[in-house]
Design a protein around this motif. Structure first.
Motif, PDB file in Angstrom:
ATOM      1  N   ILE A 130       0.868  -1.176   0.000  1.00 49.40           N
ATOM      2  CA  ILE A 130       0.000   0.000   0.000  1.00 49.40           C
ATOM      3  C   ILE A 130       0.901   1.221   0.000  1.00 49.40           C
ATOM      4  N   MET A 131       0.784   2.034  -1.028  1.00 49.37           N
ATOM      5  CA  MET A 131       1.680   3.167  -1.215  1.00 49.37           C
ATOM      6  C   MET A 131       0.999   4.472  -0.826  1.00 49.37           C
ATOM      7  N   GLY A 132       1.606   5.217   0.086  1.00 56.40           N
ATOM      8  CA  GLY A 132       1.105   6.542   0.445  1.00 56.40           C
ATOM      9  C   GLY A 132      -0.069   6.525   1.379  1.00 56.40           C
ATOM     10  N   LEU A 133       0.019   5.751   2.460  1.00 57.66           N
ATOM     11  CA  LEU A 133      -1.081   5.672   3.417  1.00 57.66           C
ATOM     12  C   LEU A 133      -0.707   6.377   4.715  1.00 57.66           C
ATOM     13  N   GLY A 134      -0.738   7.708   4.673  1.00 57.58           N
ATOM     14  CA  GLY A 134      -0.614   8.522   5.878  1.00 57.58           C
ATOM     15  C   GLY A 134      -1.913   9.282   6.048  1.00 57.58           C
ATOM     16  N   CYS A 135      -1.814  10.599   6.230  1.00 53.50           N
ATOM     17  CA  CYS A 135      -3.022  11.425   6.261  1.00 53.50           C
ATOM     18  C   CYS A 135      -3.292  11.992   4.877  1.00 53.50           C
ATOM     19  N   ASP A 136      -2.315  12.731   4.332  1.00 53.63           N
ATOM     20  CA  ASP A 136      -2.407  13.155   2.941  1.00 53.63           C
ATOM     21  C   ASP A 136      -1.021  13.063   2.312  1.00 53.63           C
ATOM     22  N   PRO A 137      -0.826  12.069   1.466  1.00 56.94           N
ATOM     23  CA  PRO A 137      -1.798  11.096   0.960  1.00 56.94           C
ATOM     24  C   PRO A 137      -2.173  10.059   2.024  1.00 56.94           C
ATOM     25  N   GLY A 138      -3.267   9.375   1.770  1.00 53.90           N
ATOM     26  CA  GLY A 138      -3.710   8.313   2.658  1.00 53.90           C
ATOM     27  C   GLY A 138      -5.172   8.503   3.006  1.00 53.90           C
ATOM     28  N   PHE A 139      -5.415   9.094   4.176  1.00 53.29           N
ATOM     29  CA  PHE A 139      -6.793   9.396   4.551  1.00 53.29           C
ATOM     30  C   PHE A 139      -7.478  10.204   3.460  1.00 53.29           C
ATOM     31  N   SER A 140      -6.747  11.154   2.877  1.00 61.30           N
ATOM     32  CA  SER A 140      -7.328  12.015   1.840  1.00 61.30           C
ATOM     33  C   SER A 140      -7.839  11.202   0.656  1.00 61.30           C
ATOM     34  N   ASN A 141      -7.088  10.184   0.237  1.00 59.83           N
ATOM     35  CA  ASN A 141      -7.519   9.319  -0.868  1.00 59.83           C
ATOM     36  C   ASN A 141      -8.786   8.560  -0.502  1.00 59.83           C
ATOM     37  N   ILE A 142      -8.795   8.021   0.710  1.00 62.48           N
ATOM     38  CA  ILE A 142      -9.938   7.220   1.157  1.00 62.48           C
ATOM     39  C   ILE A 142     -11.167   8.103   1.352  1.00 62.48           C
ATOM     40  N   ALA A 143     -10.962   9.339   1.832  1.00 67.13           N
ATOM     41  CA  ALA A 143     -12.066  10.290   1.959  1.00 67.13           C
ATOM     42  C   ALA A 143     -12.643  10.618   0.588  1.00 67.13           C
ATOM     43  N   ALA A 144     -11.776  10.778  -0.410  1.00 69.38           N
ATOM     44  CA  ALA A 144     -12.243  11.050  -1.770  1.00 69.38           C
ATOM     45  C   ALA A 144     -13.070   9.893  -2.307  1.00 69.38           C
ATOM     46  N   LYS A 145     -12.612   8.672  -2.057  1.00 67.84           N
ATOM     47  CA  LYS A 145     -13.355   7.491  -2.524  1.00 67.84           C
ATOM     48  C   LYS A 145     -14.696   7.381  -1.814  1.00 67.84           C
ATOM     49  N   TYR A 146     -14.719   7.655  -0.516  1.00 69.56           N
ATOM     50  CA  TYR A 146     -15.981   7.608   0.241  1.00 69.56           C
ATOM     51  C   TYR A 146     -16.972   8.614  -0.342  1.00 69.56           C
ATOM     52  N   ALA A 147     -16.501   9.835  -0.607  1.00 65.26           N
ATOM     53  CA  ALA A 147     -17.381  10.848  -1.173  1.00 65.26           C
ATOM     54  C   ALA A 147     -17.874  10.435  -2.553  1.00 65.26           C
ATOM     55  N   ALA A 148     -16.967   9.926  -3.384  1.00 63.02           N
ATOM     56  CA  ALA A 148     -17.339   9.512  -4.739  1.00 63.02           C
ATOM     57  C   ALA A 148     -18.376   8.395  -4.712  1.00 63.02           C
ATOM     58  N   ASP A 149     -18.290   7.521  -3.725  1.00 60.53           N
ATOM     59  CA  ASP A 149     -19.255   6.415  -3.614  1.00 60.53           C
ATOM     60  C   ASP A 149     -20.667   6.918  -3.338  1.00 60.53           C
ATOM     61  N   GLN A 150     -20.791   8.144  -2.826  1.00 54.41           N
ATOM     62  CA  GLN A 150     -22.113   8.695  -2.528  1.00 54.41           C
ATOM     63  C   GLN A 150     -22.726   9.392  -3.741  1.00 54.41           C
ATOM     64  N   LEU A 151     -21.950   9.530  -4.816  1.00 52.83           N
ATOM     65  CA  LEU A 151     -22.389  10.299  -5.977  1.00 52.83           C
ATOM     66  C   LEU A 151     -22.612   9.415  -7.206  1.00 52.83           C
ATOM     67  N   ASP A 152     -23.427   9.917  -8.119  1.00 54.07           N
ATOM     68  CA  ASP A 152     -23.630   9.225  -9.392  1.00 54.07           C
ATOM     69  C   ASP A 152     -22.500   9.527 -10.361  1.00 54.07           C
ATOM     70  N   THR A 153     -22.071  10.789 -10.387  1.00 51.62           N
ATOM     71  CA  THR A 153     -20.938  11.188 -11.218  1.00 51.62           C
ATOM     72  C   THR A 153     -20.007  12.066 -10.402  1.00 51.62           C
ATOM     73  N   VAL A 154     -18.743  12.105 -10.820  1.00 55.17           N
ATOM     74  CA  VAL A 154     -17.746  12.953 -10.170  1.00 55.17           C
ATOM     75  C   VAL A 154     -17.174  13.899 -11.220  1.00 55.17           C
ATOM     76  N   LYS A 155     -17.154  15.187 -10.902  1.00 51.31           N
ATOM     77  CA  LYS A 155     -16.593  16.174 -11.822  1.00 51.31           C
ATOM     78  C   LYS A 155     -15.154  16.526 -11.452  1.00 51.31           C
ATOM     79  N   SER A 156     -14.913  16.780 -10.168  1.00 52.92           N
ATOM     80  CA  SER A 156     -13.578  17.188  -9.755  1.00 52.92           C
ATOM     81  C   SER A 156     -13.308  16.777  -8.317  1.00 52.92           C
ATOM     82  N   ILE A 157     -12.014  16.644  -8.002  1.00 53.20           N
ATOM     83  CA  ILE A 157     -11.565  16.312  -6.647  1.00 53.20           C
ATOM     84  C   ILE A 157     -10.449  17.283  -6.274  1.00 53.20           C
ATOM     85  N   THR A 158     -10.633  17.975  -5.156  1.00 52.49           N
ATOM     86  CA  THR A 158      -9.590  18.838  -4.621  1.00 52.49           C
ATOM     87  C   THR A 158      -9.259  18.378  -3.207  1.00 52.49           C
TER      88      THR A 158
END
Length: 403
Positions: A130-158
């Motif tokens: 597993i590469m880059g699993l701290g807070c950011d990167p790491g938690f930030s990636n997983i938070a992005a995936k969690y948010a994306a899972d709640q949506l039908d489409t994704v336009k952008s990620i910051t």
């Protein structure tokens, strides 16, 4: 049943990882390894009366594959908490010994992609990386995936990283690895687009904009900065994602200091001759700065890291900010660490929890967003690292063609 973990690199973040993993009932053996064992010995002394697990301290040179491999006999997971420069050497040692591997950062976005290209080797060895699993990167990636899972489409990620704190230190300092902080802030900032893939701005401190963080942080100036998330999130998450960037809130004094260091060439890693000695300018600067662990109890304010994901759900435009926020003083009182190193050290231990429980399986090399976010975030909260969701919605505008 025996479960053995090695932590290689026992600085501030490594110490957090050791303190967290020592709380785990499944842990039977813990190895603390570093090229300088003084800090590791002190950490071990603190933890031995808090865990039934056996704790061993070893001197290891992360730049030497044989030195690393020598301590990996019967080790289930190696957590590398050292500088990213030696990631590949440590990965080779894990391949030789068939040991699961986790690190918290890469030397650059391109370096991360090269690490992920080793996936077939890791699969052949039957191990997970597993590469880059701290807070950011790491938690930030997983938070992005969690948010994306709640949506039908994704336009952008910051990805946003902001801190409104003051520090009781007169001089230049960084809350995490000074070497990494200087290098990534002075590198050409990267971002990703679906049309062109990885792109780079021509100079650091690009595209400054103001972002509003959750109370009590508020509005902060954020810059696009070189970071790993943009290298993988767009492709991994998909759902029509068009753009990914990482933004870091930087104080004007910090920016000015880095610009002076760069102007003077003091950010260079190539040795220069000074009198009768070869000196690496960046090493001189880093040596003058306090270690992040030394700032514990001296930082006062809040640290926030999260993923701001824009997309659609049904007939609405939706913006989700999934984030974690921590008060430096409260974290210090609770754990003895400053918030930034604590936020970095907890997520990789959660991945070890999931490996030990048999929930996180598989082989090969993956970025953090490939971990199922729901069980991960549940265990993250159980370890005291709370996370939150802020949602904004608006109706989608329908364009009616004129007849």
């Amino acid at each position: 049943m025996r479960f053995k973990v090695t932590i290689l690199g026992v600085g501030g973040v490594g110490h957090v990882c050791a303190a967290e993993i020592a709380k785990s009932g499944y842990l039977t053996d813990l190895v603390l390894a570093d090229i300088s064992t003084e800090a590791a010995e002190k950490c071990a002394q603190k933890l031995r009366n808090k865990t039934a697990a056996s704790i061993e301290v070893c001197r290891v040179d992360a730049s030497d594959k044989g030195s690393v491999a020598a301590i990996l006999e019967d080790v289930d997971v190696l957590l590398y908490a050292g500088i990213p420069e030696f990631n590949f050497t440590v990965m080779r040692a894990c391949l030789d010994t068939r040991t699961h591997y986790i690190d918290m950062a890469s030397a650059s976005p391109d370096s991360l992609l090269k690490q992920l290209d080793w996936s077939s080797r890791f699969k052949q060895a039957g191990i997970l990386g597993i590469m880059g699993l701290g807070c950011d990167p790491g938690f930030s990636n997983i938070a992005a995936k969690y948010a994306a899972d709640q949506l039908d489409t994704v336009k952008s990620i910051t990805i946003l990283d902001g801190d409104n704190s003051d520090v009781d230190y007169e001089g230049f300092c960084a809350y995490f690895s000074p070497q990494t902080a200087i290098q990534e802030c002075l590198a050409k900032p990267n971002y990703w687009t679906v049309e062109k893939g990885m792109q780079y701005y021509s100079s650091p401190f690009a595209n400054k904009d103001e972002f509003e963080f959750p109370d009590p942080i508020g509005w902060l100036d954020c810059y696009v900065v070189e970071h790993e998330e943009a290298a993988t999130l767009g492709k991994s998450i998909g759902k029509g994602c068009e753009y990914v960037e990482f933004r870091y809130a930087l104080h004007p004094d910090f920016v000015n200091t880095l610009q002076v260091l760069s102007y003077l060439g003091l950010d260079r890693k190539e040795p220069i001759r000074v009198d009768n000695a070869d000196v690496i300018p960046l090493n001189v600067v880093v040596t003058t700065m306090p270690k992040p662990a030394e700032l514990a109890g001296k930082i006062h304010g809040y640290s926030c890291v999260g993923a701001n994901v824009k997309g659609t759900k049904g007939d609405k435009n939706v913006e989700l900010f999934v984030y974690t926020i921590a008060n430096h003083d409260e974290i210090y009182q609770k754990s003895g660490f400053q918030a930034t190193v604590w936020q970095t050290g907890v997520p990789p231990v959660v991945a070890i929890d999931m490996i030990a429980e048999g929930i996180l399986k598989g082989t090969g090399c993956i970025p953090p967003e490939m971990i199922d976010p729901a069980p991960f975030l549940k265990r993250l909260k159980a370890r005291g690292m709370d996370w939150y969701v802020m949602e904004k919605t608006s109706p989608m505008l329908k364009i009616i063609a004129s007849s």
